[in-house]
Design an enzyme around this catalytic site. Structure first.
Site, PDB file in Angstrom:
ATOM      1  CB  SER A 190      -0.962   0.010   1.177  1.00 42.37           C
ATOM      2  OG  SER A 190      -2.005  -0.906   0.955  1.00 42.37           O
ATOM      3  CB  THR A 191       4.430   2.054   0.025  1.00 45.20           C
ATOM      4  OG1 THR A 191       4.627   1.633   1.382  1.00 45.20           O
ATOM      5  CG2 THR A 191       5.315   3.257  -0.224  1.00 45.20           C
TER       6      THR A 191
END
Length: 401
Positions: free
Chosen positions: A70-71
Site C-alpha cells: 500500500s505504499t
C-alpha cells in the site's frame, strides 16, 4: 545471523542511519532492504543490502525493485492530485460525473474526495471475487460500480485496502484515457527518472526481489481465528467485518508471480526502489509537482476528531481501537511514525515499507524491504528505527557551525 553486506553512502552526519540499517539485519531478521533520504532534493542516504530472495542466492542490488504493497497508494493519490492541480479534476464533483456507470445503488452523489479519504463505503464488492479477477481491470471496476455501499457514504471511514486503487484509478483513466500506471509513468516517475512502477514491465521483472512471506487470507485467519467468512452481509455484523471485506473479498494472488507484477493494482502492487519513491516525495516536498495550495489540501484531515477506522479498527484488540486520521489519499503522522513533524504526508504498506514527504524540513524518506513484517502505517520497528536516526542526524547537522 551472518552480517549482511550493506552498500551505498551516507552524507556526513547521517552515519547513524547506516548504523540503524545494519542493526535491522542483526536484530529484526531483515532479509533484503533499501533506504533513501533526500534533503532539499539532494541524496543524504542511499543504502541497500541483504538478499533479494529467501534462499540468499541473489544479492540486493542498487536497482532492485520490490513490491511495496500500500505504499503504492501514495503514488496513486498523487496522480489524482496532479489532475486537481491542472484543473481537470474537482474533488467535490460526483464520481459519476467522470464515471457515469458508477451512479448506481445509491452512489450517485458520492464525491471524489470520499474515494481518496476511504469514506465511500466501498471496501469490497458485494460478493467475493475469484482469485485472478483482480488482474481484470474492467471486471473489477464494473463489480464496484454495481455494488451498494457497505455503509452510508460519508458517515464513516474504513480503509479501502484493495479497492482504493481501482476507484481512484478509474477516475484518472476516465479523465486522461490512460491507465493509472501509464499516467504515473508518463507524467511523474518518467520525467523524474524515478523507478516506481504500477504494472511492472516484463523487461524490468528480473530485478524484482521476492517477498519472503506475504499477506494472505490464511495468514489473516491465523492471526484472527474469529475472522468472519463470506458471506458478510453487513459492516456491523462482526467487529472484524471490515478486515474480512477489505482484505479477502478481492484476492490479489501470489505477489511473486509474473501475473501479479504485470497487473495494475494501484492500491497495492507498486514495485519500486527506495530511491525512486524518495525522488517522487522529494519533488512533492520541494514544490516541483503541485502548487502549495494543492499540497496543503492533500494533507488536510478528512476525518472527524476521534474517529475510528472501520477496517483498521478491526486489527486492534477488542475495545482498544484507536482514532485514525486520513488526508486525501495519505496517512497523517499522528503517531510520529514519520518523525516529529506532524504535518508530513505519506503512505505505508503491509509488511513494513514506508515513504513520506516532510516539506517543512525539506526531507523525503523511503524504506523498502522483502521480509514481510508488521503494520501498514509506517509503524514497523525497522522503519521506526530508521526514521528516528534520520531526524537525529538532521538535528545534529543543523547544530553544526
Amino acid at each position: 545471523m551472518e552480517a549482511a553486506i550493506v552498500n551505498g553512502h551516507c552524507a556526513p552526519g547521517f552515519e547513524g542511519v547506516r548504523a540503524a540499517f545494519e542493526r535491522n539485519f542483526r536484530e529484526h531478521d531483515e532479509v533484503g532492504a533499501a533506504v533513501a533520504v533526500l534533503r532539499d532534493g539532494a541524496p543524504v542516504v542511499d543504502l541497500w543490502g541483504g538478499h533479494a530472495d529467501a534462499a540468499g542466492s541473489r544479492a540486493w542490488e542498487r536497482d532492485t525493485l520490490v513490491n511495496v504493497y500500500s505504499t503504492s497508494k501514495g503514488m496513486t493519490a498523487l496522480c489524482a492530485h496532479l489532475l486537481v492541480d491542472r484543473g481537470e479534476l474537482d474533488l467535490d464533483a460526483p464520481v459519476a460525473h467522470y464515471w457515469p456507470e458508477f451512479a448506481r445503488e445509491g452512489k450517485e452523489a458520492i464525491p471524489v474526495r470520499w474515494l481518496l479519504s476511504h469514506r465511500a463505503g466501498l471496501p469490497a464488492p458485494r460478493e467475493p471475487l475469484a482469485e485472478g479477477r483482480a488482474y481484470d481491470w474492467e471486471y473489477v471496476c464494473e463489480a464496484l460500480a454495481a455494488t451498494p455501499p457497505w455503509w452510508e457514504p460519508g458517515t464513516a471511514q474504513g480503509y479501502h485496502a484493495v479497492t482504493f486503487g481501482y476507484l481512484v484509478g478509474e477516475v484518472v483513466r476516465r479523465i486522461t484515457g490512460r491507465s493509472l500506471g501509464t499516467f504515473l509513468r508518463e507524467e511523474i516517475t518518467g520525467p523524474l527518472g524515478a523507478e516506481v512502477f504500477i504494472g511492472t514491465p516484463v523487461a524490468e521483472q528480473p530485478r524484482c526481489a521476492d517477498m519472503v512471506g506475504q499477506l494472505s487470507a490464511a495468514q489473516l485467519r491465523e492471526r484472527f481465528p474469529d475472522l468472519p467468512t463470506p458471506p458478510v452481509r453487513g459492516i456491523a455484523d462482526h467487529p472484524r467485518a471490515g478486515v474480512a471485506l477489505a482484505l479477502t473479498y478481492l484476492p490479489t494472488g501470489d505477489v511473486n508471480s509474473a501475473a501479479y507484477r504485470s497487473a495494475e493494482i494501484p492500491s497495492g502492487n507498486g514495485h519500486a526502489t527506495a530511491r525512486g519513491l524518495a525522488a517522487v516525495y522529494a519533488a512533492l516536498a520541494g514544490g516541483g509537482l503541485v502548487r502549495p495550495a494543492t499540497l496543503e489540501a492533500m494533507r488536510s484531515s478528512q476525518s472527524r476528531p476521534g474517529e475510528v477506522d472501520l477496517t483498521l479498527g478491526g486489527f486492534a484488540p477488542e475495545g482498544s481501537a484507536a482514532a485514525y486520521r486520513w488526508g486525501l489519499g495519505y496517512m497523517l503522522n499522528d503517531r510520529g511514525q514519520a518523525g516529529p513533524n506532524r504535518r508530513t504526508l505519506g503512505h505505508g504498506g503491509a509488511g513494513g515499507s514506508y515513504a513520506f514527504a516532510d516539506p517543512e524540513n525539506g526531507l523525503a524518506y523511503a524504506y523498502v524491504m522483502n521480509r514481510f513484517g508488521g503494520g501498514t502505517s509506517g509503524e514497523d520497528p525497522r522503519s521506526r528505527a530508521l526514521v528516528a536516526a534520520v531526524y537525529e542526524a538532521l538535528a545534529g547537522v543543523r547544530g553544526r557551525p
